[in-house]
Design a protein around this motif. Structure first.
Motif, PDB file in Angstrom:
ATOM      1  N   LEU A   1      71.601  90.088  64.541  1.00 42.03           N
ATOM      2  CA  LEU A   1      72.553  89.446  63.640  1.00 42.03           C
ATOM      3  C   LEU A   1      71.894  88.560  62.577  1.00 42.03           C
ATOM      4  CD1 LEU A   1      75.452  88.413  66.060  1.00 42.03           C
ATOM      5  CD2 LEU A   1      75.303  90.412  64.555  1.00 42.03           C
ATOM      6  N   LYS A   2      70.630  88.216  62.779  1.00 39.85           N
ATOM      7  CA  LYS A   2      69.959  87.271  61.878  1.00 39.85           C
ATOM      8  C   LYS A   2      70.023  87.685  60.419  1.00 39.85           C
ATOM      9  CE  LYS A   2      66.799  85.228  65.139  1.00 39.85           C
ATOM     10  NZ  LYS A   2      65.446  85.003  65.569  1.00 39.85           N
ATOM     11  N   SER A   3      69.783  88.953  60.145  1.00 38.34           N
ATOM     12  CA  SER A   3      69.733  89.393  58.741  1.00 38.34           C
ATOM     13  C   SER A   3      71.087  89.272  58.051  1.00 38.34           C
ATOM     14  CB  SER A   3      69.229  90.835  58.651  1.00 38.34           C
ATOM     15  OG  SER A   3      70.143  91.731  59.269  1.00 38.34           O
ATOM     16  N   TYR A   4      72.164  89.251  58.821  1.00 36.49           N
ATOM     17  CA  TYR A   4      73.505  89.101  58.233  1.00 36.49           C
ATOM     18  C   TYR A   4      73.820  87.644  57.905  1.00 36.49           C
ATOM     19  CZ  TYR A   4      74.205  93.871  59.798  1.00 36.49           C
ATOM     20  OH  TYR A   4      74.081  95.225  59.988  1.00 36.49           O
ATOM     21  N   TYR A   5      73.270  86.743  58.692  1.00 35.98           N
ATOM     22  CA  TYR A   5      73.568  85.324  58.498  1.00 35.98           C
ATOM     23  C   TYR A   5      72.593  84.612  57.565  1.00 35.98           C
ATOM     24  CZ  TYR A   5      77.411  85.437  61.719  1.00 35.98           C
ATOM     25  OH  TYR A   5      78.613  85.712  62.309  1.00 35.98           O
ATOM     26  N   GLU A   6      71.393  85.138  57.437  1.00 36.37           N
ATOM     27  CA  GLU A   6      70.406  84.468  56.582  1.00 36.37           C
ATOM     28  C   GLU A   6      70.915  84.253  55.156  1.00 36.37           C
ATOM     29  OE1 GLU A   6      65.686  84.303  55.566  1.00 36.37           O
ATOM     30  OE2 GLU A   6      66.452  86.055  56.635  1.00 36.37           O
ATOM     31  N   PRO A   7      71.531  85.247  54.497  1.00 37.56           N
ATOM     32  CA  PRO A   7      72.008  85.003  53.135  1.00 37.56           C
ATOM     33  C   PRO A   7      73.178  84.017  53.064  1.00 37.56           C
ATOM     34  CG  PRO A   7      72.217  87.353  53.718  1.00 37.56           C
ATOM     35  CD  PRO A   7      71.696  86.626  54.917  1.00 37.56           C
ATOM     36  N   LEU A   8      73.816  83.743  54.192  1.00 38.18           N
ATOM     37  CA  LEU A   8      74.921  82.782  54.200  1.00 38.18           C
ATOM     38  C   LEU A   8      74.416  81.345  54.253  1.00 38.18           C
ATOM     39  CD1 LEU A   8      77.324  84.478  56.779  1.00 38.18           C
ATOM     40  CD2 LEU A   8      77.342  84.690  54.284  1.00 38.18           C
ATOM     41  N   LEU A   9      73.172  81.160  54.687  1.00 32.86           N
ATOM     42  CA  LEU A   9      72.657  79.813  54.912  1.00 32.86           C
ATOM     43  C   LEU A   9      71.824  79.264  53.763  1.00 32.86           C
ATOM     44  CD1 LEU A   9      71.699  79.959  58.698  1.00 32.86           C
ATOM     45  CD2 LEU A   9      73.869  79.339  57.633  1.00 32.86           C
ATOM     46  N   SER A  10      71.504  80.092  52.780  1.00 32.13           N
ATOM     47  CA  SER A  10      70.751  79.569  51.637  1.00 32.13           C
ATOM     48  C   SER A  10      70.970  80.469  50.428  1.00 32.13           C
ATOM     49  CB  SER A  10      69.263  79.451  51.960  1.00 32.13           C
ATOM     50  OG  SER A  10      68.719  80.712  52.242  1.00 32.13           O
TER      51      SER A  10
ATOM     52  N   ALA B   1      65.560  73.683  58.669  1.00 32.47           N
ATOM     53  CA  ALA B   1      66.861  73.652  59.348  1.00 32.47           C
ATOM     54  C   ALA B   1      67.509  75.034  59.328  1.00 32.47           C
ATOM     55  CB  ALA B   1      67.772  72.620  58.684  1.00 32.47           C
ATOM     56  N   LYS B   2      67.391  75.740  58.203  1.00 29.22           N
ATOM     57  CA  LYS B   2      67.928  77.100  58.112  1.00 29.22           C
ATOM     58  C   LYS B   2      67.255  77.995  59.147  1.00 29.22           C
ATOM     59  CE  LYS B   2      66.331  80.270  55.515  1.00 29.22           C
ATOM     60  NZ  LYS B   2      65.825  81.168  54.510  1.00 29.22           N
ATOM     61  N   ASN B   3      65.941  77.924  59.225  1.00 27.04           N
ATOM     62  CA  ASN B   3      65.207  78.750  60.192  1.00 27.04           C
ATOM     63  C   ASN B   3      65.570  78.402  61.630  1.00 27.04           C
ATOM     64  OD1 ASN B   3      63.936  80.176  58.148  1.00 27.04           O
ATOM     65  ND2 ASN B   3      62.217  78.751  58.062  1.00 27.04           N
ATOM     66  N   THR B   4      65.799  77.137  61.886  1.00 27.70           N
ATOM     67  CA  THR B   4      66.228  76.724  63.218  1.00 27.70           C
ATOM     68  C   THR B   4      67.592  77.314  63.538  1.00 27.70           C
ATOM     69  OG1 THR B   4      64.943  74.679  63.098  1.00 27.70           O
ATOM     70  CG2 THR B   4      66.757  74.731  64.689  1.00 27.70           C
ATOM     71  N   MET B   5      68.512  77.221  62.589  1.00 34.11           N
ATOM     72  CA  MET B   5      69.854  77.787  62.811  1.00 34.11           C
ATOM     73  C   MET B   5      69.764  79.294  63.069  1.00 34.11           C
ATOM     74  SD  MET B   5      72.173  75.420  62.834  1.00 34.11           S
ATOM     75  CE  MET B   5      73.624  76.454  62.743  1.00 34.11           C
ATOM     76  N   LEU B   6      68.950  79.972  62.289  1.00 34.31           N
ATOM     77  CA  LEU B   6      68.804  81.422  62.473  1.00 34.31           C
ATOM     78  C   LEU B   6      68.193  81.754  63.830  1.00 34.31           C
ATOM     79  CD1 LEU B   6      67.621  82.468  58.898  1.00 34.31           C
ATOM     80  CD2 LEU B   6      69.837  82.958  59.958  1.00 34.31           C
ATOM     81  N   SER B   7      67.350  80.879  64.333  1.00 30.19           N
ATOM     82  CA  SER B   7      66.728  81.129  65.641  1.00 30.19           C
ATOM     83  C   SER B   7      67.745  81.090  66.772  1.00 30.19           C
ATOM     84  CB  SER B   7      65.603  80.130  65.905  1.00 30.19           C
ATOM     85  OG  SER B   7      66.124  78.859  66.270  1.00 30.19           O
ATOM     86  N   TYR B   8      68.918  80.545  66.506  1.00 34.44           N
ATOM     87  CA  TYR B   8      69.974  80.471  67.512  1.00 34.44           C
ATOM     88  C   TYR B   8      70.800  81.750  67.595  1.00 34.44           C
ATOM     89  CZ  TYR B   8      69.106  75.406  67.381  1.00 34.44           C
ATOM     90  OH  TYR B   8      68.544  74.152  67.422  1.00 34.44           O
ATOM     91  N   LEU B   9      70.469  82.734  66.767  1.00 29.42           N
ATOM     92  CA  LEU B   9      71.193  84.010  66.731  1.00 29.42           C
ATOM     93  C   LEU B   9      70.403  85.104  67.431  1.00 29.42           C
ATOM     94  CD1 LEU B   9      72.320  83.923  63.009  1.00 29.42           C
ATOM     95  CD2 LEU B   9      73.899  84.165  64.941  1.00 29.42           C
TER      96      LEU B   9
ATOM     97  N   MET C   1      70.522  81.440  75.751  1.00 26.01           N
ATOM     98  CA  MET C   1      71.858  81.652  75.206  1.00 26.01           C
ATOM     99  C   MET C   1      71.778  81.619  73.695  1.00 26.01           C
ATOM    100  SD  MET C   1      74.008  79.086  77.613  1.00 26.01           S
ATOM    101  CE  MET C   1      72.692  77.888  77.728  1.00 26.01           C
ATOM    102  N   ASP C   2      72.596  82.427  73.067  1.00 28.69           N
ATOM    103  CA  ASP C   2      72.712  82.367  71.613  1.00 28.69           C
ATOM    104  C   ASP C   2      73.624  81.189  71.291  1.00 28.69           C
ATOM    105  OD1 ASP C   2      71.083  84.612  71.173  1.00 28.69           O
ATOM    106  OD2 ASP C   2      72.736  85.906  71.768  1.00 28.69           O
ATOM    107  N   ARG C   3      73.046  80.201  70.627  1.00 23.26           N
ATOM    108  CA  ARG C   3      73.713  78.906  70.437  1.00 23.26           C
ATOM    109  C   ARG C   3      74.324  78.720  69.059  1.00 23.26           C
ATOM    110  NH1 ARG C   3      68.333  75.996  71.787  1.00 23.26           N
ATOM    111  NH2 ARG C   3      67.640  77.992  71.027  1.00 23.26           N
ATOM    112  N   PHE C   4      74.185  79.706  68.183  1.00 20.08           N
ATOM    113  CA  PHE C   4      74.562  79.528  66.784  1.00 20.08           C
ATOM    114  C   PHE C   4      75.973  78.964  66.632  1.00 20.08           C
ATOM    115  CE2 PHE C   4      76.254  81.003  62.720  1.00 20.08           C
ATOM    116  CZ  PHE C   4      75.282  80.565  61.853  1.00 20.08           C
ATOM    117  N   PHE C   5      76.954  79.582  67.265  1.00 18.47           N
ATOM    118  CA  PHE C   5      78.337  79.162  67.050  1.00 18.47           C
ATOM    119  C   PHE C   5      78.658  77.846  67.743  1.00 18.47           C
ATOM    120  CE2 PHE C   5      78.332  83.648  66.041  1.00 18.47           C
ATOM    121  CZ  PHE C   5      78.821  83.585  64.745  1.00 18.47           C
TER     122      PHE C   5
END
Length: 195
Positions: free
Chosen positions: A113-122, A101-109, A4-8
């Motif tokens: 969608l990862k490339s859209y969220y990566e700039p939001l996390l750092s 931690a950022k990489n872990t969060m991105l792994s939940y996507l 499951m995608d767990r990000f949210f």
């Protein structure tokens, strides 16, 4: 077990991360509340830059970056600032922990969608102007917390208020200075005085 995608689901846990762990709090503040307030302020700082200082930044993007600016703390927790910046070794180790931690969060996507969220996390160099406004908003949110605690008679935040105000001035961010002058005094008013 089905992947499951767990990000949210994980992001929704921001409400369980309390800030100011070393301080006696009259009113607790969680990471979700802080992130929303920081987003409001970052949006305002971007608008101030555009309207009063001839800037041309995307205020909505600035607010979005602020919403996600502490997301990695879902994994790391809110490490108190005096500890985080105690010395170079601790700061370096914490930077590495935040990156993990950022990489872990991105792994939940999902991958698309990862490339859209990566700039939001750092913070990134491409959006450094916006991130400077987010940093100012983050400090202003901390100052507001200190003011609220002082108003409740909590002297534990007296030194934090002074050092946070000093840190805001040290940013040399004209937009933050405008916010200090135009908006911060109202936080010392009662509800009746505000309305």
């Amino acid at each position: 077990m089905l992947f499951m995608d767990r990000f949210f689901a994980v992001t929704s846990r921001m409400k369980y991360i309390n800030r100011w762990a070393l301080m006696r709090n009259t009113i607790s503040e969680n990471l979700s509340e802080h992130s929303l307030e920081t987003a409001y302020i970052a949006h305002a700082l971007a608008l101030i830059r555009n309207t009063r200082f001839g800037g041309n930044v995307n205020a909505e993007r600035c607010a979005l970056l602020a919403m996600f600016h502490d997301t990695t703390e879902i994994i790391t927790g809110d490490l108190p600032t005096p500890i985080k910046y105690y010395n170079k070794e601790i700061k370096g180790a914490y930077t590495e922990i935040e990156e993990n931690a950022k990489n872990t969060m991105l792994s939940y996507l999902p991958p698309d969608l990862k490339s859209y969220y990566e700039p939001l996390l750092s913070p990134s160099e491409e959006e450094s102007e916006l991130w400077s406004l987010v940093k100012g908003a983050d400090k202003l949110s901390a100052l507001i917390k200190c003011i609220e605690e002082r108003k409740m008679g909590n002297a534990d935040f007296a030194m934090a208020e002074k050092s946070t105000l000093k840190a805001i001035h040290a940013l040399n961010l004209p937009e933050a200075e405008v916010f200090l002058t135009d908006f911060i005094p109202a936080y010392d008013l009662t509800l009746d005085e505000q309305t």
